[in-house]
Design a protein around this motif. Structure first.
Motif, mmCIF file in Angstrom:
data_model
loop_
_atom_site.group_PDB
_atom_site.id
_atom_site.type_symbol
_atom_site.label_atom_id
_atom_site.label_comp_id
_atom_site.label_asym_id
_atom_site.label_seq_id
_atom_site.Cartn_x
_atom_site.Cartn_y
_atom_site.Cartn_z
ATOM 1 N N VAL A 34 -41.743 26.796 97.628
ATOM 2 C CA VAL A 34 -42.944 26.778 96.786
ATOM 3 C C VAL A 34 -42.693 25.936 95.548
ATOM 4 O O VAL A 34 -41.653 26.036 94.923
ATOM 5 N N ILE A 36 -44.313 24.868 91.768
ATOM 6 C CA ILE A 36 -45.286 25.208 90.730
ATOM 7 C C ILE A 36 -45.507 23.963 89.874
ATOM 8 O O ILE A 36 -44.560 23.382 89.352
ATOM 9 N N ARG A 220 -45.912 25.270 100.050
ATOM 10 C CA ARG A 220 -47.093 25.676 99.280
ATOM 11 C C ARG A 220 -46.922 25.178 97.862
ATOM 12 O O ARG A 220 -45.802 25.144 97.339
ATOM 13 N N CYS A 222 -48.463 25.643 93.903
ATOM 14 C CA CYS A 222 -49.305 26.454 93.015
ATOM 15 C C CYS A 222 -49.592 25.673 91.754
ATOM 16 O O CYS A 222 -48.670 25.161 91.131
ATOM 17 N N ILE A 229 -52.486 31.476 88.071
ATOM 18 C CA ILE A 229 -52.544 30.491 89.152
ATOM 19 C C ILE A 229 -53.997 30.075 89.309
ATOM 20 O O ILE A 229 -54.857 30.857 89.703
ATOM 21 N N GLU A 232 -53.915 27.438 94.624
ATOM 22 C CA GLU A 232 -52.696 27.238 95.400
ATOM 23 C C GLU A 232 -53.054 26.942 96.843
ATOM 24 O O GLU A 232 -54.135 27.284 97.325
ATOM 25 N N THR A 247 -57.719 21.517 88.393
ATOM 26 C CA THR A 247 -56.661 20.909 89.203
ATOM 27 C C THR A 247 -56.891 19.407 89.307
ATOM 28 O O THR A 247 -55.975 18.601 89.132
#
Lengths: 255, 231, 223
Positions: A34, A36, A220, A222, A229, A232, A247
């Motif tokens: 993952v 971030i 993934r 996020c 969050i 995601e 985003t």
């Protein structure tokens, strides 16, 4: 393997009046990679630091490997974690720092063997064997007897990765691993991380600004904003067709 | 009996302590006088040393440096004995108190000259260049540009040395100066109770240093870091 | 008497001075680390004790401490029924060590606190315990920071030993006074003594510089 290896349950973290993370629900599955991303101050690094027990939490609960991290079960109730509990939980985690944080007074080899010997109780030979394997993995076998001050930033960070791996954690945390590097040194570090992601079923949680790299290796991504969050999803979806306006703005701003 | 005060040894420790307090405080006065005088000498002599060390002449600068090192590396008590016994052999006779203050001053001038040097050097080099470009004469540059900025920086160090000097004053007792510790020792010699006077001296010193350190910190905080304002 | 005649008694005194210097540096060093680290302890009893020790031995005069241990402590002992009479040597070493140790403790404490918090974080991430982090990560990095101040302290240790002459110990200063008393030749005797202290101080400085070089070896490696 449906239980998440990392679970944040309505976690809140504040510094005085400033709330960095507010009611965060977040989970990572075993073996998942993952990433971030997000603007500075959004709480990205704080998530990593809470997991590595460098910061505590003000509300909510964090679970690692199914067990509460900042709390422990005592007679069927949850009490704040003791140092003993934290040390037990830490064995599952390893962290790579933005500023490498190598021990300047130890050689590369010693940086890698010190914790396994002192904390895990490995013999000198076992620790050395493990260290040499890792040095091969990160491509620094002939730097074993140099001091961190004699290495480039990229080399130091690779040692930092090896040092964290020497403790055989189940979860590797990368806190902006290449942000402090000169551009031409970024690639060698990303190569190592890429190798790790491909060849090991480590759970990896990374905070980074390297968008292309994130897209390449993550299961993934996020997007964090203001301690929550925002969005995601799989990298192609988040980078290709972001749903949230925030985003889109962010991705446009970072290019 | 000392300084005209008698002490009371027949009514227990507390009465004894109270009765010698005036004696010790009188001794404290002597201690403080010696400390301040010594500090003054150190400041003046230190300035002289600092200036000599900054001289362009390599010979002067180097020999001053050696002299300063010599003073720093030899004990105060030996320097004191030297002044006390050797000077009279050459016809220079000072009262004991002055000799003591002189010894203190010489010993600390070595440290204080270093404080001056560091303080002056710490003032940004750019300040000197700015003054030069404005065509200020060097002496005025020194007094109106460098010095007002150097002084707040050196206050903490100077203050600490003043406190240190006060702690070194008891050494002067070897040349018959009756400062606070000597007074306590005399009382002890005559009453065989050293515990009370010496403990009280320790306590007074402790209060003194805590108080003085707080004062130094206060001065440090309240003096503008950018320099003493000149209108 | 020719100055060379003074050499032997002065040399004896100098040897006593050197011994006191070594002992006070040794025990003072131990106190420095014990109380310097102690002051940083989370245990309030240990840190409280360290703070009190440091304040007392830095805040009062060395001579006061020396006289107290030699003259006053026995009386305190009488009052509680224990024999606390110290020989001049023990009183001397204790006073010198405690005094030196208090100044050293602040140096140790400051140097440890100067170690970057990031180092502690790295140690924590590798699951070192607090004491492991202190001894294996922080202290080795703190020691080079301490060296310049420790060098000054070593010279101070040498100079401070001169005060033990006042409790009848036969160090260099005592020897000087004896010779002066006997021969009335102040200038020669005291010039020699000053030069001898200076010489010893230069040796101490050289030794400290060598120690400093050896502890800072890892620092020398800079790109």
């Amino acid at each position: 393997m449906s239980d998440p290896i990392i679970l944040f349950d309505k976690v809140k973290k504040a510094y005085g009046n400033f709330t960095v993370i507010n009611e965060l629900d977040f989970e990572v599955r075993r073996g998942e990679k993952v990433t971030i991303i997000g603007p500075s101050g959004s709480g990205k690094s704080t998530v990593l630091r809470i997991l590595m027990t460098l910061e505590g939490i003000n509300a909510g609960a964090v679970y690692v490997g199914g067990e509460p991290l900042w709390h422990e079960r005592r007679n069927s109730s949850l009490v704040p974690a003791s140092e003993k509990h934290l040390r037990k939980m830490r064995t599952q985690l390893g962290m790579v720092f933005q500023q490498f944080n190598l021990f300047p007074h130890m050689t590369v080899l010693r940086n890698l063997t010190e914790a396994p010997r002192v904390v895990l109780g490995l013999s000198k030979a076992e620790a050395r064997h493990r260290a040499e394997e890792l040095l091969e993995l990160v491509g620094l076998v002939d730097q074993a007897h140099k001091f961190p001050g004699q290495l480039s930033g990229g080399q130091q960070q690779r040692v930092g990765i090896a040092r964290a791996l020497a403790m055989r954690p189940k979860i590797m945390l990368f806190d902006e691993p290449t942000s402090a590097l000169d551009p031409e040194l970024v690639g060698e570090v990303l190569n190592v991380i890429r190798k790790l992601a491909a060849e090991h079923d480590l759970t990896m949680l990374m905070v980074t600004h390297e968008m292309r790299f994130a897209r390449e290796i993550s299961d993934r991504v996020c997007f964090f904003d203001k301690g929550r969050i925002r969005e995601e999803g799989p990298p192609d979806q988040l980078f290709g067709q972001p749903r949230e306006e925030r985003t889109r703005d962010f991705l446009r701003a970072v290019g | 009996m000392l300084y005209g005060f008698t002490w009371d040894t027949s009514n227990g420790e507390l009465a004894f302590a109270l009765s010698i307090l005036p004696i010790l405080l009188t001794g404290l006065l002597t201690t403080l006088k010696a400390a301040f005088l010594g500090f003054f000498v150190a400041c003046v002599l230190g300035l002289l040393f600092a200036v000599l060390r900054g001289m362009p002449s390599k010979l002067v600068a180097w020999s001053t440096a050696v002299l300063i090192e010599f003073i720093r590396d030899t004990p105060l008590i030996v320097q004191l004995f030297f002044l006390y016994y050797v000077l009279p052999e050459y016809g220079i006779v000072f009262p004991a108190f002055l000799t003591g203050a002189l010894a203190l001053g010489i010993q600390y001038s070595a440290y204080i000259s270093e404080v001056y040097r560091a303080g002056i050097q710490a003032v940004d080099h750019g300040q000197r260049e700015a003054a030069k470009s404005l065509d200020l004469p060097p002496s005025r540059t020194f007094t109106h540009v460098i010095l007002p900025q150097a002084i707040p920086r050196v206050i903490p160090a100077m203050g600490n040395y003043l406190v240190s000097i006060t702690k070194d004053v008891p050494v002067l007792s070897v040349v018959t100066i009756v400062e606070m510790l000597n007074a306590a020792k005399i009382i002890g010699d005559q009453t065989f109770n050293y515990l009370v006077p010496l403990s009280m001296v320790g306590g007074i010193y402790l209060i003194l240093t805590i108080f003085a350190s707080a004062l130094v910190r206060l001065a440090d905080v309240n003096l503008p870091k950018k320099g003493i304002p000149l209108r | 008497m020719h100055w060379s005649g003074y050499l032997e008694p002065l040399a004896h005194g100098a040897w006593v001075t050197i011994q006191f210097t070594l002992y006070s540096i040794l025990f003072g060093g131990i106190c420095s680390f014990a109380f310097g680290i102690g002051k940083l302890s989370k245990n309030w009893f240990i840190s409280g004790l360290s703070i009190i020790y440091i304040e007392i031995f830095r805040g009062t005069s060395l001579l006061v401490q020396l006289f107290w241990l030699f003259f006053a402590l026995p009386i305190a002992g009488d009052m509680i029924g224990i024999d606390l009479r110290l020989s001049p040597t023990v009183a001397g070493v204790l006073a010198l060590s405690f005094n030196l140790g208090a100044y050293g403790a602040e140096i140790v404490r400051g140097a440890i606190q100067a170690v970057s918090p990031a180092q502690y974080e790295a140690a924590k991430a590798l699951n070192f315990s607090s004491s492991q982090a202190l001894w294996r990560v922080a202290l080795p990095q703190a020691i080079p920071e301490m060296m310049p101040s420790f060098s000054n302290l070593a010279i101070a240790a040498l100079k401070d030993t001169s005060l033990v002459s006042l409790i009848t110990l036969t160090d260099l200063t005592f020897a000087a006074e004896q010779l002066r008393n006997f021969y009335q030749d102040s200038t020669t005797v005291y010039t020699m003594v000053l030069l001898m202290y200076f010489g010893m101080a230069l040796v101490v400085s050289a030794i400290m510089r060598a120690v400093e070089v050896s502890v800072t070896r890892w620092r020398g490696h800079r790109r």
